[in-house]
Design a protein around this motif. Structure first.
Motif, PDB file in Angstrom:
ATOM      1  N   ALA A 332       0.974  -1.227  -0.001  1.00 57.00           N
ATOM      2  CA  ALA A 332      -0.061  -0.093  -0.013  1.00 57.00           C
ATOM      3  C   ALA A 332       0.965   1.218  -0.152  1.00 57.00           C
ATOM      4  O   ALA A 332       1.380   1.748   0.980  1.00 57.00           O
ATOM      5  N   GLN A 342       0.696   4.283   2.159  1.00 56.21           N
ATOM      6  CA  GLN A 342      -0.747   4.447   2.355  1.00 56.21           C
ATOM      7  C   GLN A 342      -1.397   3.774   3.594  1.00 56.21           C
ATOM      8  O   GLN A 342      -0.919   2.979   3.946  1.00 56.21           O
ATOM      9  N   LEU A 415      -7.083   1.175  -1.376  1.00 56.80           N
ATOM     10  CA  LEU A 415      -5.763   1.879  -1.234  1.00 56.80           C
ATOM     11  C   LEU A 415      -5.014   1.984  -2.614  1.00 56.80           C
ATOM     12  O   LEU A 415      -5.113   1.042  -3.366  1.00 56.80           O
TER      13      LEU A 415
END
Length: 664
Positions: A332, A342, A415
């Motif tokens: 992510a 993220q 995400l």
């Protein structure tokens, strides 16, 4: 006999170990931080013990609490996984003294390899080729560039490349902070940095009866921030150089024998294109990338670890190597914006063609090792890896093709990830030719490699499908006139209009009409609508040799909110824009927004001072890494809204820089 194992770890590796324990009839115990209370690894364990707190220092790095948890749950063994305390000799010693079986190497081996400084001296004495260790205080300009490394751990934490002596003090300080945060030990050292090289490692497995296996080698050369991104077995370099595998295996066995090793470990080397190699370090634990070795040998390495820990013998001979396996780490993070990690909710993670979870492939297919499921929340306290996606096939080309296709078709909602980067790497001519080294991203351009795999034309087509699905959803909800082609208007001469925002191509306005003669979309002639429901749209798309039927699956989160369009063309994510924007949502030009939740660890400028483009304004700590927030342009720092030590949320306005050419 081991009956119950506590895994002193979290996420994907905890689930991986639990899977083998279930296959062996062994009970499982999880530990979890407050941030991980809803984690899948907690739900899958037979018992779970809370470690109060959120940060690694409060939880997964507290060996005393973990040993107490094992005893409280009735476990008779501890498996450390990787990271955290997996290479901590004091923790291993305390577990053994508490009467628990330690599923790992002897304490003495961990101690000897725990200091990368001392381990290199030992390997040099054992006849293993090494790169000389440098004292940071004695580095001169002639030695540059150098690599700063954490002595107590790896995974890219505490690593810095230094090309200027002026930068050395600040980079040393930053590396020490990261090493202390990740491993509880701030010790770092330097070594000569080779701009290009091949990262080759050998998996070893040793029992308590003197048998030492060199199970196979892996190549892990494609890295970001000194963390591996793509790993494969066997190594393309080793495959093409006669005698290199034998020399590597001999060096790895020498390393293991020199410290009386037992259990699973990895001896890592840096090699050049001619087949010469140097010892980097020995990881006295299971590696993240162990699945590729499992797929190419048929061995369950966790099972082997548990058997060795119980005193069982390894077989006299190893199974033969077979086929090829490639693993990618799905993170992510946003590679196009300095690999920003993220955080948030993973609404969906569905890998196309998955035939095994945490299992060993014996036929061409995809394996998924993941620490998250649909609905999992990725926080700021730990590594942002979502999953390891692994392919196995008879040949390297087939393994790469299979893995790239599975990633492109994967449904990943919620995400930003590095999925597009991984697909482009796997399809890159240099990768397919086996031309991989640690400078792969620099050589081939991160901007190009991180670009969306979907073309702008296909993205536009996918957004049209999203608009038609939304119209179908509106009609399904309509109490009056829902069966009409346009469920919201009585003036069919005017087109419908919907606006979406793409992260990469900006705002898209879709203007269309559905008439008695069919679908009309401005800018896309000849498009035909076959079927539209709130969740899927089928279109006939004109082509040079005739129309092609395309099906799109559409998922919406929030209203307005994010819309995910999945099809064989590739994934598209857009944000549905409201008809009327709220002026209060706008921020001042030059505002620096927090890219993730985190803690401000220090400031680099003062209000009223002049700053240059790229100059650090402040530093955030999140996910065990430091992230620099820099000035976007030359100008004046007019606002600084945070102080050192302050926690901030994603999107918070941290500071404002008024550009030099800004007119009042």
């Amino acid at each position: 006999m081991v009956t119950t194992v506590l895994v002193a770890n979290r996420g994907e590796i905890a689930r991986r170990i639990f899977a083998t324990c279930r296959r062996m009839g062994i009970g499982t115990v999880a530990v979890y931080s407050d941030a991980d209370a809803q984690s899948p690894h907690v739900a899958e364990a037979d018992a779970a013990i809370r470690l109060p707190g959120n940060t690694p220092g409060e939880t997964y790095l507290r060996g005393d609490l973990i040993i107490e948890a094992a005893l409280a749950a009735g476990a008779d063994a501890i498996h450390p996984g990787y990271g955290f305390l997996s290479e901590n000799a004091d923790f291993a010693r305390a577990a053994i003294e508490a009467g628990l079986v330690w599923v790992g190497p002897p304490v003495s081996a961990i101690e000897q390899m725990g200091s990368k400084v001392e381990s290199k001296k030992m390997m040099d004495a054992a006849g293993v080729p090494v790169l000389a260790e440098l004292n940071p205080a004695e580095v001169t300009a002639e030695m540059l560039p150098v690599l700063i490394k954490a002595s107590a751990g790896g995974g890219g934490r505490g690593m810095r490349v230094v090309r200027s002596l002026d930068d050395l003090p600040a980079q040393l300080e930053a590396a020490q902070r990261e090493a202390a945060s990740a491993f509880g030990d701030p010790t770092v050292f330097c070594e000569r940095y080779l701009e290009t090289g091949r990262h080759i490692e050998v998996q070893v497995m040793a029992d308590t009866h003197g048998t030492v296996w060199a199970v196979g080698e892996r190549e892990c050369s494609i890295q970001r921030r000194h963390q591996k991104v793509v790993e494969e077995a066997p190594s393309p370099l080793v495959e093409k150089i006669d005698g290199m595998r034998e020399r590597l295996f001999e060096a790895a066995r020498l390393a293991a024998a020199a410290i009386g090793y037992e259990g699973a470990g990895t001896v890592e080397f840096l090699a050049d294109d001619k087949g010469e190699f140097f010892f980097l370090e020995m990881n006295t634990r299971l590696q993240v990338e162990h699945p590729v070795t499992e797929c190419t040998t048929g061995l369950d390495l966790v099972r082997c670890q548990l058997q060795v820990a119980q005193g069982q013998r390894l077989a006299a001979t190893l199974p033969p190597l077979r086929g090829h396996s490639i693993e990618v780490r799905l993170y992510a993070e946003d590679p196009a914006h300095d690999w920003q990690p993220q955080s948030g909710t993973v609404h969906k993670l569905e890998i196309s063609g998955t035939v095994e979870e945490f299992g060993i492939l014996d036929r061409p297919g995809i394996r998924l090792d993941s620490g998250v499921v649909d609905g999992s929340v990725v926080g700021v306290y730990y590594d942002p890896m979502l999953a390891k996606v692994i392919s196995y096939a008879d040949t390297r080309d087939e393994a790469a093709r299979l893995l790239a296709a599975a990633l492109q078709r994967a449904r990943i909602h919620g995400l930003v990830t590095n999925r597009d980067l991984l697909v482009r790497v796997l399809r890159h001519p240099a990768f397919l030719a086996g031309e991989t080294d640690t400078a792969f991203f620099d050589r081939h351009g991160l901007e190009n490699l991180s670009a969306p795999v979907v073309s702008e034309a296909d993205e536009r087509l996918s957004i049209v499908a999203a608009a038609l699905a939304e119209a179908a959803a509106n009609r399904a909800r309509a109490r009056v006139g829902g069966g009409l082609p346009s469920g919201w208007r009585n003036l069919p001469s005017q087109p419908q209009s919907k606006r979406y925002e793409s992260r990469t191509t900006g705002t898209h306005e879709i203007r269309y009409r559905i008439t008695r003669t069919g679908l009309e979309v401005e800018g896309l002639d000849g498009l035909e609508l076959v079927e539209a429901t709130p969740d899927s749209v089928t279109l006939l798309v004109p082509g040079e040799r005739g129309p092609v039927r395309r099906r799109f699956e559409i998922t919406r989160y929030g209203d307005p909110g994010w819309v995910y369009i999945d099809s064989p063309l590739g994934p598209v994510a857009v944000r549905r824009l409201p008809r009327f924007e709220d002026p209060s949502e706008h921020v001042a030009e030059g505002s620096l927004l927090a890219p993730m939740p985190g803690a401000v660890i220090r400031l680099g400028a003062e209000v009223g001072g002049r700053v240059e483009k790229g100059q650090p304004i402040l530093w955030l700590e999140a996910m065990k890494m430091e992230h620099t927030i820099a000035a976007p342009a030359d100008g004046v720092l007019t606002e600084l809204n945070v102080t050192a030590g302050q926690q901030v949320d994603v999107g918070a306005v941290l500071a404002v820089v008024q550009a030099s050419d800004t007119q009042e």
